[in-house]
Motif scaffolding. Structure first.
Motif, PDB file in Angstrom:
ATOM      1  N   ALA A 286      23.213   5.328 -31.981  1.00  0.00           N
ATOM      2  CA  ALA A 286      22.999   6.767 -31.838  1.00  0.00           C
ATOM      3  C   ALA A 286      24.231   7.550 -32.269  1.00  0.00           C
ATOM      4  O   ALA A 286      24.115   8.671 -32.779  1.00  0.00           O
ATOM      5  CB  ALA A 286      22.641   7.105 -30.394  1.00  0.00           C
ATOM      6  N   LEU A 287      25.413   6.959 -32.081  1.00  0.00           N
ATOM      7  CA  LEU A 287      26.652   7.634 -32.452  1.00  0.00           C
ATOM      8  C   LEU A 287      26.860   7.681 -33.963  1.00  0.00           C
ATOM      9  O   LEU A 287      27.783   8.353 -34.438  1.00  0.00           O
ATOM     10  CB  LEU A 287      27.846   6.944 -31.779  1.00  0.00           C
ATOM     11  CG  LEU A 287      27.890   7.070 -30.251  1.00  0.00           C
ATOM     12  CD1 LEU A 287      29.055   6.263 -29.685  1.00  0.00           C
ATOM     13  CD2 LEU A 287      27.980   8.525 -29.816  1.00  0.00           C
ATOM     14  N   ASP A 288      26.046   6.964 -34.699  1.00  0.00           N
ATOM     15  CA  ASP A 288      26.086   7.020 -36.163  1.00  0.00           C
ATOM     16  C   ASP A 288      24.943   7.855 -36.728  1.00  0.00           C
ATOM     17  O   ASP A 288      24.613   7.744 -37.906  1.00  0.00           O
ATOM     18  CB  ASP A 288      26.024   5.603 -36.752  1.00  0.00           C
ATOM     19  CG  ASP A 288      27.411   4.999 -36.935  1.00  0.00           C
ATOM     20  OD1 ASP A 288      28.400   5.708 -36.706  1.00  0.00           O
ATOM     21  OD2 ASP A 288      27.492   3.808 -37.279  1.00  0.00           O
ATOM     22  N   SER A 289      24.330   8.665 -35.878  1.00  0.00           N
ATOM     23  CA  SER A 289      23.199   9.469 -36.315  1.00  0.00           C
ATOM     24  C   SER A 289      23.242  10.822 -35.614  1.00  0.00           C
ATOM     25  O   SER A 289      24.115  11.086 -34.796  1.00  0.00           O
ATOM     26  CB  SER A 289      21.881   8.755 -35.980  1.00  0.00           C
ATOM     27  OG  SER A 289      21.629   8.822 -34.579  1.00  0.00           O
ATOM     28  N   ASP A 290      22.270  11.682 -35.939  1.00  0.00           N
ATOM     29  CA  ASP A 290      22.150  12.988 -35.292  1.00  0.00           C
ATOM     30  C   ASP A 290      21.150  12.961 -34.140  1.00  0.00           C
ATOM     31  O   ASP A 290      20.715  14.020 -33.667  1.00  0.00           O
ATOM     32  CB  ASP A 290      21.687  14.038 -36.317  1.00  0.00           C
ATOM     33  CG  ASP A 290      22.746  14.327 -37.368  1.00  0.00           C
ATOM     34  OD1 ASP A 290      23.940  14.205 -37.051  1.00  0.00           O
ATOM     35  OD2 ASP A 290      22.367  14.661 -38.512  1.00  0.00           O
ATOM     36  N   ARG A 291      20.783  11.794 -33.672  1.00  0.00           N
ATOM     37  CA  ARG A 291      19.755  11.693 -32.635  1.00  0.00           C
ATOM     38  C   ARG A 291      20.170  12.399 -31.354  1.00  0.00           C
ATOM     39  O   ARG A 291      19.333  12.960 -30.646  1.00  0.00           O
ATOM     40  CB  ARG A 291      19.428  10.235 -32.339  1.00  0.00           C
ATOM     41  CG  ARG A 291      18.716   9.508 -33.454  1.00  0.00           C
ATOM     42  CD  ARG A 291      18.288   8.125 -33.004  1.00  0.00           C
ATOM     43  NE  ARG A 291      17.349   8.197 -31.874  1.00  0.00           N
ATOM     44  CZ  ARG A 291      17.035   7.146 -31.123  1.00  0.00           C
ATOM     45  NH1 ARG A 291      17.602   5.967 -31.366  1.00  0.00           N
ATOM     46  NH2 ARG A 291      16.184   7.275 -30.134  1.00  0.00           N
ATOM     47  N   LEU A 292      21.440  12.368 -31.030  1.00  0.00           N
ATOM     48  CA  LEU A 292      21.916  13.002 -29.802  1.00  0.00           C
ATOM     49  C   LEU A 292      22.900  14.119 -30.117  1.00  0.00           C
ATOM     50  O   LEU A 292      22.673  15.275 -29.756  1.00  0.00           O
ATOM     51  CB  LEU A 292      22.577  11.958 -28.896  1.00  0.00           C
ATOM     52  CG  LEU A 292      23.036  12.480 -27.535  1.00  0.00           C
ATOM     53  CD1 LEU A 292      21.835  12.785 -26.649  1.00  0.00           C
ATOM     54  CD2 LEU A 292      23.948  11.463 -26.851  1.00  0.00           C
ATOM     55  N   LEU A 293      23.978  13.781 -30.799  1.00  0.00           N
ATOM     56  CA  LEU A 293      25.024  14.746 -31.136  1.00  0.00           C
ATOM     57  C   LEU A 293      25.025  15.004 -32.629  1.00  0.00           C
ATOM     58  O   LEU A 293      24.872  14.069 -33.422  1.00  0.00           O
ATOM     59  CB  LEU A 293      26.393  14.211 -30.700  1.00  0.00           C
ATOM     60  CG  LEU A 293      26.590  13.942 -29.202  1.00  0.00           C
ATOM     61  CD1 LEU A 293      27.974  13.330 -28.968  1.00  0.00           C
ATOM     62  CD2 LEU A 293      26.424  15.209 -28.383  1.00  0.00           C
ATOM     63  N   ASP A 294      25.245  16.254 -33.012  1.00  0.00           N
ATOM     64  CA  ASP A 294      25.352  16.555 -34.432  1.00  0.00           C
ATOM     65  C   ASP A 294      26.727  16.132 -34.951  1.00  0.00           C
ATOM     66  O   ASP A 294      27.602  15.705 -34.175  1.00  0.00           O
ATOM     67  CB  ASP A 294      25.070  18.026 -34.704  1.00  0.00           C
ATOM     68  CG  ASP A 294      26.021  18.987 -33.993  1.00  0.00           C
ATOM     69  OD1 ASP A 294      27.175  18.598 -33.703  1.00  0.00           O
ATOM     70  OD2 ASP A 294      25.618  20.138 -33.720  1.00  0.00           O
ATOM     71  N   SER A 295      26.941  16.229 -36.244  1.00  0.00           N
ATOM     72  CA  SER A 295      28.166  15.720 -36.849  1.00  0.00           C
ATOM     73  C   SER A 295      29.407  16.443 -36.322  1.00  0.00           C
ATOM     74  O   SER A 295      30.466  15.838 -36.149  1.00  0.00           O
ATOM     75  CB  SER A 295      28.096  15.843 -38.371  1.00  0.00           C
ATOM     76  OG  SER A 295      27.919  17.206 -38.765  1.00  0.00           O
ATOM     77  N   LYS A 296      29.275  17.739 -36.050  1.00  0.00           N
ATOM     78  CA  LYS A 296      30.412  18.495 -35.521  1.00  0.00           C
ATOM     79  C   LYS A 296      30.836  17.965 -34.157  1.00  0.00           C
ATOM     80  O   LYS A 296      32.027  17.786 -33.883  1.00  0.00           O
ATOM     81  CB  LYS A 296      30.048  19.980 -35.419  1.00  0.00           C
ATOM     82  CG  LYS A 296      31.173  20.865 -34.926  1.00  0.00           C
ATOM     83  CD  LYS A 296      30.742  22.326 -34.876  1.00  0.00           C
ATOM     84  CE  LYS A 296      31.860  23.217 -34.336  1.00  0.00           C
ATOM     85  NZ  LYS A 296      31.423  24.641 -34.270  1.00  0.00           N
ATOM     86  N   ALA A 297      29.861  17.698 -33.298  1.00  0.00           N
ATOM     87  CA  ALA A 297      30.160  17.163 -31.965  1.00  0.00           C
ATOM     88  C   ALA A 297      30.738  15.753 -32.061  1.00  0.00           C
ATOM     89  O   ALA A 297      31.678  15.407 -31.340  1.00  0.00           O
ATOM     90  CB  ALA A 297      28.903  17.167 -31.105  1.00  0.00           C
ATOM     91  N   ARG A 298      30.182  14.928 -32.953  1.00  0.00           N
ATOM     92  CA  ARG A 298      30.683  13.559 -33.094  1.00  0.00           C
ATOM     93  C   ARG A 298      32.113  13.552 -33.627  1.00  0.00           C
ATOM     94  O   ARG A 298      32.925  12.710 -33.243  1.00  0.00           O
ATOM     95  CB  ARG A 298      29.761  12.738 -33.993  1.00  0.00           C
ATOM     96  CG  ARG A 298      28.360  12.567 -33.418  1.00  0.00           C
ATOM     97  CD  ARG A 298      27.612  11.402 -34.064  1.00  0.00           C
ATOM     98  NE  ARG A 298      27.590  11.452 -35.502  1.00  0.00           N
ATOM     99  CZ  ARG A 298      26.706  12.130 -36.236  1.00  0.00           C
ATOM    100  NH1 ARG A 298      25.769  12.868 -35.616  1.00  0.00           N
ATOM    101  NH2 ARG A 298      26.725  12.104 -37.540  1.00  0.00           N
ATOM    102  N   ASP A 299      32.425  14.493 -34.496  1.00  0.00           N
ATOM    103  CA  ASP A 299      33.804  14.594 -34.977  1.00  0.00           C
ATOM    104  C   ASP A 299      34.753  14.877 -33.822  1.00  0.00           C
ATOM    105  O   ASP A 299      35.846  14.310 -33.739  1.00  0.00           O
ATOM    106  CB  ASP A 299      33.921  15.694 -36.031  1.00  0.00           C
ATOM    107  CG  ASP A 299      33.351  15.287 -37.383  1.00  0.00           C
ATOM    108  OD1 ASP A 299      33.113  14.080 -37.574  1.00  0.00           O
ATOM    109  OD2 ASP A 299      33.132  16.176 -38.223  1.00  0.00           O
ATOM    110  N   LYS A 300      34.357  15.757 -32.918  1.00  0.00           N
ATOM    111  CA  LYS A 300      35.194  16.052 -31.750  1.00  0.00           C
ATOM    112  C   LYS A 300      35.343  14.804 -30.871  1.00  0.00           C
ATOM    113  O   LYS A 300      36.422  14.534 -30.349  1.00  0.00           O
ATOM    114  CB  LYS A 300      34.590  17.193 -30.933  1.00  0.00           C
ATOM    115  CG  LYS A 300      34.700  18.565 -31.560  1.00  0.00           C
ATOM    116  CD  LYS A 300      34.153  19.629 -30.611  1.00  0.00           C
ATOM    117  CE  LYS A 300      34.289  21.020 -31.204  1.00  0.00           C
ATOM    118  NZ  LYS A 300      33.780  22.064 -30.272  1.00  0.00           N
ATOM    119  N   LEU A 301      34.248  14.073 -30.714  1.00  0.00           N
ATOM    120  CA  LEU A 301      34.261  12.895 -29.851  1.00  0.00           C
ATOM    121  C   LEU A 301      35.300  11.880 -30.293  1.00  0.00           C
ATOM    122  O   LEU A 301      35.967  11.245 -29.462  1.00  0.00           O
ATOM    123  CB  LEU A 301      32.866  12.256 -29.860  1.00  0.00           C
ATOM    124  CG  LEU A 301      32.568  11.177 -28.816  1.00  0.00           C
ATOM    125  CD1 LEU A 301      32.542  11.764 -27.419  1.00  0.00           C
ATOM    126  CD2 LEU A 301      31.234  10.502 -29.130  1.00  0.00           C
TER     127      LEU A 301
END
Length: 474
Positions: A286-301
């Protein structure tokens, strides 16, 4: 502990007398990684893990996956010693601080939905937040840069919780203090330093409560785990009959005892989560997709803030590959998950035995399984036994050693001590031969190398699966 700051890798062969995959000689090319696990990875991993279980008594479950496909998935030891029930790969383990990433993802999901901003002050959501801590933002809590004092959360260990079917859990900041305990100032100005804080993540779960209108556990279960198909992951409740729940143990010397009681509900966003190998793989995907978080949020993560720490993840380089990882230690259990995002390599190690040696070996296993996958140097585990040698020979090893950092070897009577930094003794190393030493209770081994005149020139150091060379400067 200060020694955790070491991050090691070696470009030369390690000289311990054990079975290991040979490192190429000087001038030879190291094996290149071709974006796939070696064809014999499963065989090598099985051999390595068999020795782990035999030599160290590892108990738990292990998963290595490439993308969504497991390439190694096995369990070892017993899930319950009273009834002699074996661990299986499908069983549920406490993951401890690995759960911090679920809390950080919950915060970012709420930000994505417009419910909060990570730049918001904590006081916006918690009415009893101390005025003296007004500068602390959600971002500071996520990145361990808030400077929160080390509050005493005695309720985590207080057996009085056993006397109530529904003990009062933390409802506000004041509940984190002992009764009558005075407010403590921040340890440093928010954002100017870094200090790992479990309390900070308990506070973050309180913010999730306020911003979402649901309890932390309901939010992560209903808004994150269930939509991702993680049906075997949730917050632990001691009153719930949970199928395939693994029992936790503590190792005292070579004896296992039942882990002490902790009501994990008090940990909340700090480490109350249980999960399985397969559910954690779903999380990784899921962390490699937009299923939960969008790319902007994943970048912050995954963007480091200070000390290589992002939001609930360490972000470092191992074997010349970006590694995103976190470990967990909680009563009876040790865990670590590691992502190599560019290679889509994912490694999970879950153990139901807790002790200092078990914490050390779980991290070593995570690193050494990656070494096998990348065609790098690793060793098969073996027993390290203390030998008797003349303490006068220790004098040859005394001095400072330089590499990534500087440490010293000092003699204190008949003991040889590692000082980090120089002048500050941290632990004793004991000999297993005239030139090989180890730290009891940790996977930390030193091999001193001498020139033709018998003078020590450098030391080869292995720490929890990682290697480095340090030159003797004086």
């Amino acid at each position: 502990m200060i020694i955790v700051a070491f991050r090691f890798r070696l470009s030369l062969g390690f000289l311990l007398a054990a079975a290991f995959v040979p490192w190429p000689a000087d001038g030879q090319t190291k094996p290149k990684y071709r974006n796939r696990t070696p064809s014999d990875f499963a065989l090598k991993a099985a051999e390595y893990m068999q020795e782990r279980a035999r030599v160290t008594g590892f108990s738990g479950a292990v998963l290595v996956a490439r993308g969504s496909q497991p390439v190694f998935r096995r369990s070892y030891g017993l899930a319950n010693h009273e009834f002699r029930i074996p661990n299986t790969p499908a069983m549920k383990f406490r993951v401890g601080s690995v759960g911090k990433q679920f809390t950080s993802a919950a915060i970012l999901l709420l930000e994505q939905r417009g419910k909060l901003k990570v730049t918001d002050p904590v006081s916006k959501y918690l009415s009893d937040w101390p005025k003296a801590w007004d500068e602390v933002t959600i971002h500071h809590l996520l990145s361990h840069t808030a400077g929160l004092p080390r509050l005493t959360t005695q309720a985590l260990l207080d057996v009085s919780a056993l006397s109530n079917a529904t003990p009062k859990l933390f409802q506000g900041v004041r509940d984190l203090f002992k009764p009558g305990e005075d407010l403590q100032p921040l340890d440093f100005k928010p954002g100017e330093n870094w200090a790992y804080s479990n309390i900070g993540y308990i506070v973050l779960s309180m913010i999730v409560d306020k911003a979402s209108g649901k309890s932390y556990c309901d939010f992560v279960s209903q808004e994150m785990f269930r939509p991702l198909g993680m049906t075997n992951t949730g917050c632990e409740d001691p009153g719930t009959i949970l199928k395939q729940r693994v029992s936790g143990y503590t190792r005292i010397n070579d004896t296992l005892v039942n882990a002490y009681y902790v009501d994990m509900r008090f940990a909340n966003g700090d480490g109350s989560i249980y999960s399985t190998l397969d559910d954690l793989l779903l999380w990784d995907r899921a962390l490699d997709s937009d299923r939960l978080l969008d790319s902007k949020a994943r970048d912050k993560l995954f963007t480091p803030v200070r000390n290589e720490y992002a939001y609930g993840w360490w972000v470092q380089t191992k074997y010349n590959h970006k590694a995103e990882w976190h470990g967990g230690n909680v009563s009876g259990f040790v865990s670590q998950i590691t992502r190599y995002p560019s290679e889509k390599l994912f490694i999970v190690v879950l153990s139901n035995v807790w002790s200092a040696p078990d914490r050390s070996q779980v991290r070593a296993m995570s690193i050494e399984l990656a070494a096998i996958a990348f065609g790098e140097q690793y060793e098969l585990p073996r027993k390290h036994k203390e030998a008797k040698i003349d303490p006068a020979s220790y004098d040859a090893y005394i001095g400072e050693y330089s590499g990534k950092d500087t440490f010293a070897i000092a003699r204190e009577g008949e003991k040889l001590m590692v000082q980090f930094p120089p002048g500050q003794s941290v632990f004793e190393i004991v000999p297993e031969s005239a030139t090989q030493f180890f730290w009891k209770g940790r996977e930390y081994y030193l091999t001193f190398v001498k020139d033709e005149k018998g003078k020590v020139t450098h030391v080869l150091r292995q720490y929890e699966g990682e290697f480095d060379r340090w030159t003797k400067s004086r």
